[in-house]
Design a protein around this motif. Structure first.
Motif, PDB file in Angstrom:
ATOM      1  N   UNK A  71       0.820  -1.208   0.000  1.00 11.65           N
ATOM      2  CA  UNK A  71       0.000   0.000   0.000  1.00 11.65           C
ATOM      3  C   UNK A  71       0.856   1.261   0.000  1.00 11.65           C
ATOM      4  N   UNK A  72       1.947   1.262   0.772  1.00  7.21           N
ATOM      5  CA  UNK A  72       2.829   2.429   0.825  1.00  7.21           C
ATOM      6  C   UNK A  72       3.527   2.665  -0.508  1.00  7.21           C
ATOM      7  N   UNK A  73       3.979   1.597  -1.163  1.00  5.40           N
ATOM      8  CA  UNK A  73       4.671   1.761  -2.441  1.00  5.40           C
ATOM      9  C   UNK A  73       3.714   2.221  -3.541  1.00  5.40           C
ATOM     10  N   UNK A  74       2.501   1.735  -3.521  1.00  3.00           N
ATOM     11  CA  UNK A  74       1.513   2.197  -4.505  1.00  3.00           C
ATOM     12  C   UNK A  74       1.183   3.673  -4.287  1.00  3.00           C
ATOM     13  N   UNK A  75       1.064   4.067  -3.030  1.00  2.00           N
ATOM     14  CA  UNK A  75       0.774   5.472  -2.735  1.00  2.00           C
ATOM     15  C   UNK A  75       1.942   6.357  -3.155  1.00  2.00           C
ATOM     16  N   UNK A  76       3.158   5.928  -2.904  1.00  3.68           N
ATOM     17  CA  UNK A  76       4.338   6.705  -3.294  1.00  3.68           C
ATOM     18  C   UNK A  76       4.427   6.867  -4.808  1.00  3.68           C
ATOM     19  N   UNK A  77       3.894   5.898  -5.543  1.00 10.66           N
ATOM     20  CA  UNK A  77       3.902   5.973  -7.011  1.00 10.66           C
ATOM     21  C   UNK A  77       2.628   6.610  -7.562  1.00 10.66           C
ATOM     22  N   UNK A  86      -6.486   3.074 -17.422  1.00  9.38           N
ATOM     23  CA  UNK A  86      -5.980   1.720 -17.659  1.00  9.38           C
ATOM     24  C   UNK A  86      -4.457   1.670 -17.467  1.00  9.38           C
ATOM     25  N   UNK A  87      -3.800   2.756 -17.822  1.00  5.13           N
ATOM     26  CA  UNK A  87      -2.339   2.799 -17.672  1.00  5.13           C
ATOM     27  C   UNK A  87      -1.932   2.710 -16.202  1.00  5.13           C
ATOM     28  N   UNK A  88      -2.610   3.460 -15.328  1.00  4.55           N
ATOM     29  CA  UNK A  88      -2.288   3.426 -13.901  1.00  4.55           C
ATOM     30  C   UNK A  88      -2.627   2.075 -13.295  1.00  4.55           C
ATOM     31  N   UNK A  89      -3.753   1.503 -13.717  1.00  6.12           N
ATOM     32  CA  UNK A  89      -4.097   0.185 -13.189  1.00  6.12           C
ATOM     33  C   UNK A  89      -3.081  -0.867 -13.618  1.00  6.12           C
ATOM     34  N   UNK A  90      -2.563  -0.748 -14.812  1.00  7.02           N
ATOM     35  CA  UNK A  90      -1.554  -1.695 -15.291  1.00  7.02           C
ATOM     36  C   UNK A  90      -0.249  -1.554 -14.493  1.00  7.02           C
ATOM     37  N   UNK A  91       0.128  -0.310 -14.207  1.00  8.55           N
ATOM     38  CA  UNK A  91       1.339  -0.075 -13.410  1.00  8.55           C
ATOM     39  C   UNK A  91       1.185  -0.668 -12.013  1.00  8.55           C
ATOM     40  N   UNK A  92       0.017  -0.460 -11.404  1.00  9.70           N
ATOM     41  CA  UNK A  92      -0.224  -0.990 -10.073  1.00  9.70           C
ATOM     42  C   UNK A  92      -0.216  -2.520 -10.079  1.00  9.70           C
ATOM     43  N   UNK A  93      -0.795  -3.121 -11.121  1.00 11.80           N
ATOM     44  CA  UNK A  93      -0.829  -4.575 -11.216  1.00 11.80           C
ATOM     45  C   UNK A  93       0.579  -5.147 -11.361  1.00 11.80           C
ATOM     46  N   UNK A  94       1.412  -4.457 -12.100  1.00  9.15           N
ATOM     47  CA  UNK A  94       2.800  -4.917 -12.271  1.00  9.15           C
ATOM     48  C   UNK A  94       3.531  -4.926 -10.937  1.00  9.15           C
ATOM     49  N   UNK A  95       3.349  -3.872 -10.131  1.00  7.80           N
ATOM     50  CA  UNK A  95       4.008  -3.785  -8.820  1.00  7.80           C
ATOM     51  C   UNK A  95       3.546  -4.915  -7.905  1.00  7.80           C
ATOM     52  N   UNK A  96       2.248  -5.161  -7.880  1.00 12.16           N
ATOM     53  CA  UNK A  96       1.713  -6.215  -7.009  1.00 12.16           C
ATOM     54  C   UNK A  96       2.203  -7.593  -7.434  1.00 12.16           C
ATOM     55  N   UNK A  97       2.139  -7.868  -8.720  1.00 18.46           N
ATOM     56  CA  UNK A  97       2.539  -9.189  -9.210  1.00 18.46           C
ATOM     57  C   UNK A  97       4.036  -9.436  -9.016  1.00 18.46           C
ATOM     58  N   UNK A  98       4.849  -8.389  -9.162  1.00 16.54           N
ATOM     59  CA  UNK A  98       6.292  -8.563  -8.996  1.00 16.54           C
ATOM     60  C   UNK A  98       6.646  -8.950  -7.561  1.00 16.54           C
ATOM     61  N   UNK A  99       5.767  -8.627  -6.627  1.00 16.53           N
ATOM     62  CA  UNK A  99       6.034  -8.921  -5.214  1.00 16.53           C
ATOM     63  C   UNK A  99       5.180 -10.077  -4.697  1.00 16.53           C
ATOM     64  N   UNK A 116       1.982 -16.287  -7.861  1.00 17.46           N
ATOM     65  CA  UNK A 116       1.746 -15.475  -9.055  1.00 17.46           C
ATOM     66  C   UNK A 116       1.078 -16.304 -10.146  1.00 17.46           C
ATOM     67  N   UNK A 117       1.511 -17.563 -10.263  1.00 14.54           N
ATOM     68  CA  UNK A 117       0.942 -18.431 -11.294  1.00 14.54           C
ATOM     69  C   UNK A 117      -0.537 -18.698 -11.075  1.00 14.54           C
ATOM     70  N   UNK A 118      -0.986 -18.608  -9.830  1.00 11.55           N
ATOM     71  CA  UNK A 118      -2.385 -18.868  -9.528  1.00 11.55           C
ATOM     72  C   UNK A 118      -3.295 -17.684  -9.885  1.00 11.55           C
ATOM     73  N   UNK A 119      -2.704 -16.530 -10.150  1.00 10.83           N
ATOM     74  CA  UNK A 119      -3.499 -15.333 -10.461  1.00 10.83           C
ATOM     75  C   UNK A 119      -3.093 -14.732 -11.818  1.00 10.83           C
ATOM     76  N   UNK A 120      -2.750 -15.606 -12.756  1.00  5.75           N
ATOM     77  CA  UNK A 120      -2.321 -15.132 -14.078  1.00  5.75           C
ATOM     78  C   UNK A 120      -3.438 -14.405 -14.827  1.00  5.75           C
ATOM     79  N   UNK A 121      -4.650 -14.824 -14.629  1.00  6.50           N
ATOM     80  CA  UNK A 121      -5.764 -14.257 -15.411  1.00  6.50           C
ATOM     81  C   UNK A 121      -6.338 -12.971 -14.817  1.00  6.50           C
TER      82      UNK A 121
END
Length: 306
Positions: free
Chosen positions: A27-33, A47-60, A66-71
């Motif tokens: 939550x803190x990293x998403x807020x900082x970004x 859509x661009x911001x949602x994609x950026x947020x999704x990338x941050x969450x999935x990378x962590x 991660x494989x269980x939430x590919x879709x």
């Protein structure tokens, strides 16, 4: 996990054991970004911001997780599904934190630093579960868990009426360091002990030999110059030693008395003859008897009657 060095915070474990700390970090990293609104229900982010947020969450996320939430392609959807799956961790962590808090005692730790570290680990788990430990709770926990031998000390700290736990712990840390310094000084020079005395050789005359503390004849410790000396060193000491040397009246040698003299008879006769002839003063150590011209028999080495 791949790309571990690129992580801004610890990835969510597949068991969910670090879920409560993970959601705070995420939550803190998403807020900082400037992406904090993407995980709020009904948000209107691009859509661009949602994609950026999704990338941050999935990378962590753990690779298996991660494989269980590919879709899942929406950050809010991923956020809520992870919460529904691991939010029960509060029901596991909170009872454990309460148990550890109940049994936490200052007297069980070797140092104040160790106690302080353990205390804040428990407090942080309370906060993750939505419960708060107040300053008065922290102070009372510390006061009430002093060792029984420190009752007077505990009362003295209470009388200072600290309002912040940090003030109390600072005093305890200073006191602990001072106590360690006192113990170190005591161990270096314990009570009633005295410095090591100076060591001097003690010379005695026994059977014609000089005995010292592991030293041979005319050897002594020169404290100023260090080490053992047999020739050089303190001249006054050598003069005193010579002045107190015993002289044998039978053979003229130094270092023993006549009643313990074991010098062969023919050498004694030579010495007495030299005295009668009024030759230069001599002693046994100055005679050089060539072995080629001297014949010694076993009787010569036997003790002769005076």
């Amino acid at each position: 996990m791949s790309n571990l060095s690129k992580l801004e915070f610890l990835a969510l474990d597949i068991s969910g054991k670090n879920y409560l700390s993970w959601i705070l970090d995420a939550e803190m990293h998403l807020t900082a970004a400037s992406l904090g609104k993407t995980i709020i229900e009904g948000n209107k982010e691009s859509d661009e911001d949602r994609s950026k947020a999704l990338i941050i969450l999935r990378r962590h996320l753990d690779e298996s997780l991660k494989a269980q939430y590919l879709t899942v392609k929406d950050p809010y959807t991923l956020w809520t599904e992870l919460k529904g799956r691991f939010d029960h961790q509060k029901d596991v962590i909170l009872p454990r934190a309460r148990y550890e808090w109940m049994h936490l005692r200052l007297q069980d730790f070797k140092s104040v630093i160790e106690y302080n570290s353990a205390l804040f680990q428990i407090v942080s788990r309370f906060k993750l579960c939505g419960e708060t430990i107040t300053e008065s709770d922290l102070l009372e926990k510390t006061y009430s868990t002093f060792h029984a031998s420190n009752i007077v000390l505990q009362q003295q700290y209470r009388e200072r009426r600290f309002t912040k736990y940090s003030e109390l712990i600072a005093c305890l840390l200073v006191a602990e360091q001072n106590n360690e310094l006192l113990m170190q000084n005591h161990q270096i020079h314990p009570t009633s002990s005295s410095p090591i005395p100076e060591v001097n050789a003690t010379v005695s005359e026994r059977g014609g030999k000089k005995h010292g503390h592991g030293l041979g004849p005319k050897q002594f410790i020169n404290k100023k110059k260090g080490g053992y000396n047999s020739k050089g060193g303190n001249n006054s000491y050598q003069k005193k030693e010579k002045r107190h040397e015993s002289i044998c009246h039978r053979c003229g040698s130094a270092g023993h008395w006549a009643d313990v003299c074991r010098t062969p008879r023919h050498l004694v006769d030579l010495y007495k003859a030299s005295i009668k002839a009024k030759d230069a003063e001599t002693n046994f150590a100055q005679y050089e008897i060539p072995l080629s011209s001297t014949h010694l028999d076993l009787p010569d080495f036997k003790t002769n009657a005076k």
